[in-house]
Design a protein around this motif. Sequence first.
Motif, PDB file in Angstrom:
ATOM      1  N   THR A   6       0.676  -1.145   0.105  1.00  0.00           N
ATOM      2  CA  THR A   6      -0.228  -0.191   0.070  1.00  0.00           C
ATOM      3  C   THR A   6       0.853   1.168   0.124  1.00  0.00           C
ATOM      4  O   THR A   6       1.957   1.409   0.558  1.00  0.00           O
ATOM      5  N   GLN A   7       0.345   2.496  -0.600  1.00  0.00           N
ATOM      6  CA  GLN A   7       1.110   3.549  -0.570  1.00  0.00           C
ATOM      7  C   GLN A   7       0.223   4.793  -0.449  1.00  0.00           C
ATOM      8  O   GLN A   7       1.013   5.753  -0.364  1.00  0.00           O
ATOM      9  N   ASN A   8      -0.870   4.614  -0.075  1.00  0.00           N
ATOM     10  CA  ASN A   8      -1.994   5.813  -0.004  1.00  0.00           C
ATOM     11  C   ASN A   8      -2.350   5.794   1.345  1.00  0.00           C
ATOM     12  O   ASN A   8      -3.104   4.757   1.768  1.00  0.00           O
ATOM     13  N   HIS A   9      -1.991   6.459   2.193  1.00  0.00           N
ATOM     14  CA  HIS A   9      -2.209   6.729   3.755  1.00  0.00           C
ATOM     15  C   HIS A   9      -2.409   7.931   4.181  1.00  0.00           C
ATOM     16  O   HIS A   9      -1.908   8.967   3.903  1.00  0.00           O
ATOM     17  N   GLU A  10      -3.526   8.260   5.110  1.00  0.00           N
ATOM     18  CA  GLU A  10      -3.761   9.509   5.733  1.00  0.00           C
ATOM     19  C   GLU A  10      -3.513   9.425   7.171  1.00  0.00           C
ATOM     20  O   GLU A  10      -3.760   8.238   7.690  1.00  0.00           O
ATOM     21  N   GLU A  13      -6.275   5.905  11.262  1.00  0.00           N
ATOM     22  CA  GLU A  13      -6.232   4.350  11.159  1.00  0.00           C
ATOM     23  C   GLU A  13      -5.802   4.202   9.702  1.00  0.00           C
ATOM     24  O   GLU A  13      -6.300   4.575   8.841  1.00  0.00           O
ATOM     25  N   VAL A  14      -4.508   3.553   9.947  1.00  0.00           N
ATOM     26  CA  VAL A  14      -3.942   3.237   8.570  1.00  0.00           C
ATOM     27  C   VAL A  14      -3.949   1.864   8.312  1.00  0.00           C
ATOM     28  O   VAL A  14      -3.481   1.252   9.205  1.00  0.00           O
ATOM     29  N   ARG A  15      -4.345   1.171   7.186  1.00  0.00           N
ATOM     30  CA  ARG A  15      -3.997  -0.106   6.788  1.00  0.00           C
ATOM     31  C   ARG A  15      -3.017  -0.266   6.054  1.00  0.00           C
ATOM     32  O   ARG A  15      -2.615   0.207   4.777  1.00  0.00           O
ATOM     33  N   VAL A  16      -1.793  -1.009   6.498  1.00  0.00           N
ATOM     34  CA  VAL A  16      -0.628  -1.222   5.660  1.00  0.00           C
ATOM     35  C   VAL A  16      -0.517  -2.839   5.395  1.00  0.00           C
ATOM     36  O   VAL A  16      -0.398  -3.556   6.248  1.00  0.00           O
ATOM     37  N   GLY A  99      11.623  -0.371   6.211  1.00  0.00           N
ATOM     38  CA  GLY A  99      11.144   0.050   4.960  1.00  0.00           C
ATOM     39  C   GLY A  99      10.595   1.381   5.395  1.00  0.00           C
ATOM     40  O   GLY A  99      10.978   1.710   6.526  1.00  0.00           O
ATOM     41  N   ASP A 100       9.993   2.236   4.768  1.00  0.00           N
ATOM     42  CA  ASP A 100       9.394   3.444   5.194  1.00  0.00           C
ATOM     43  C   ASP A 100       7.615   3.651   4.951  1.00  0.00           C
ATOM     44  O   ASP A 100       7.405   2.862   4.149  1.00  0.00           O
ATOM     45  N   LEU A 101       7.145   4.253   5.741  1.00  0.00           N
ATOM     46  CA  LEU A 101       5.723   4.483   5.575  1.00  0.00           C
ATOM     47  C   LEU A 101       5.372   6.122   5.315  1.00  0.00           C
ATOM     48  O   LEU A 101       5.764   6.952   6.266  1.00  0.00           O
ATOM     49  N   VAL A 102       4.804   6.363   4.342  1.00  0.00           N
ATOM     50  CA  VAL A 102       4.658   7.624   4.030  1.00  0.00           C
ATOM     51  C   VAL A 102       3.102   7.974   4.121  1.00  0.00           C
ATOM     52  O   VAL A 102       2.161   7.416   3.766  1.00  0.00           O
ATOM     53  N   VAL A 103       2.675   9.255   4.996  1.00  0.00           N
ATOM     54  CA  VAL A 103       1.383   9.379   5.317  1.00  0.00           C
ATOM     55  C   VAL A 103       1.091  10.795   4.959  1.00  0.00           C
ATOM     56  O   VAL A 103       1.953  11.792   5.239  1.00  0.00           O
ATOM     57  N   GLN A 104       0.131  11.070   3.816  1.00  0.00           N
ATOM     58  CA  GLN A 104      -0.133  12.407   3.369  1.00  0.00           C
ATOM     59  C   GLN A 104      -1.314  13.010   4.158  1.00  0.00           C
ATOM     60  O   GLN A 104      -2.156  12.361   4.227  1.00  0.00           O
ATOM     61  N   ASP A 107      -4.691  12.298   0.589  1.00  0.00           N
ATOM     62  CA  ASP A 107      -4.525  11.669  -0.551  1.00  0.00           C
ATOM     63  C   ASP A 107      -5.820  11.735  -1.464  1.00  0.00           C
ATOM     64  O   ASP A 107      -6.638  12.043  -1.012  1.00  0.00           O
ATOM     65  N   PRO A 108      -5.536  11.921  -2.785  1.00  0.00           N
ATOM     66  CA  PRO A 108      -6.700  12.189  -3.659  1.00  0.00           C
ATOM     67  C   PRO A 108      -7.673  11.138  -3.812  1.00  0.00           C
ATOM     68  O   PRO A 108      -8.816  11.324  -4.187  1.00  0.00           O
TER      69      PRO A 108
END
Length: 258
Positions: A6-10, A13-16, A99-104, A107-108
């Motif tokens: 997954t790459q789209n996170h706000e 609660e984030v599902r990875v 790894g890394d986790l990117v939270v925006q 996201d669109p």
Amino acid sequence: AVVAGTQNHEPGEVRVSFLVLDAEGRVVTTPTARVRVSTGLEAEPFLETTAKIERVGVPGGAEADASHIYVARLRVPKAGTYWFLAEPEGGAKDVRALGDLVVQENDPEPDVGDAAPSSKTPTIASTGGNFSKLTTRTPPDETLLEFSVAESLAERVPFVVTFATPKYCASRTCGPTVDVVEEVQRRLGGSGVRFIHVEVYEDNDPSRGFNRWLGEWKLDTEPWTFLVGSDGRIVERFEGVVSVRELEEAVREKLASD
């Protein structure tokens, strides 16, 4: 290494979902993995949880590059880029993958609570039964092609919609995802929930780019699966792979009693 699913996170609660590869590049599939998240390599983790292994697809169905993937639920308070350490538990040897986790901030893609776009997605009726215009799956997933998103919203019927292209999927997870949606539909027959499959390319031709329905939903990756309540609002979303267990549990909890 951690290979992100997954790459789209706000924030919230984030599902990875992710794969873990050992030093020889082999996928690790122990039942659980310890997950720690921090703001930097030298910083103490501010979050720890356990990821569970989930099956990709269904037995005998379409195959992906991996048969299983880890899934974790995290609560991340704000946007940023975080370090993500996964340690599979119970294996023959210790593996620690970074790894890394990117939270925006935003996201669109439509998120939980947003109104679902009223897309007039194609159906068996609207194409005169021409399955080549509806699906790249072989054999055609007929039971997922009966209803459109727009008519389901107009009739205030809760539904699951998956945007996926079994034949042309870049990640090779679309076929398994459609199999999962079809299996959950079979299990929940009579629940009153509709299940819809929408292809992602214009005229099912990758050279023509994404179709208008992906544009209406502001999606630029696939697969995506959304759960929409009778009020027309999204109650859950899954980026990438979703397992039968995850999807069935979410539909029973959030749609079946709607």
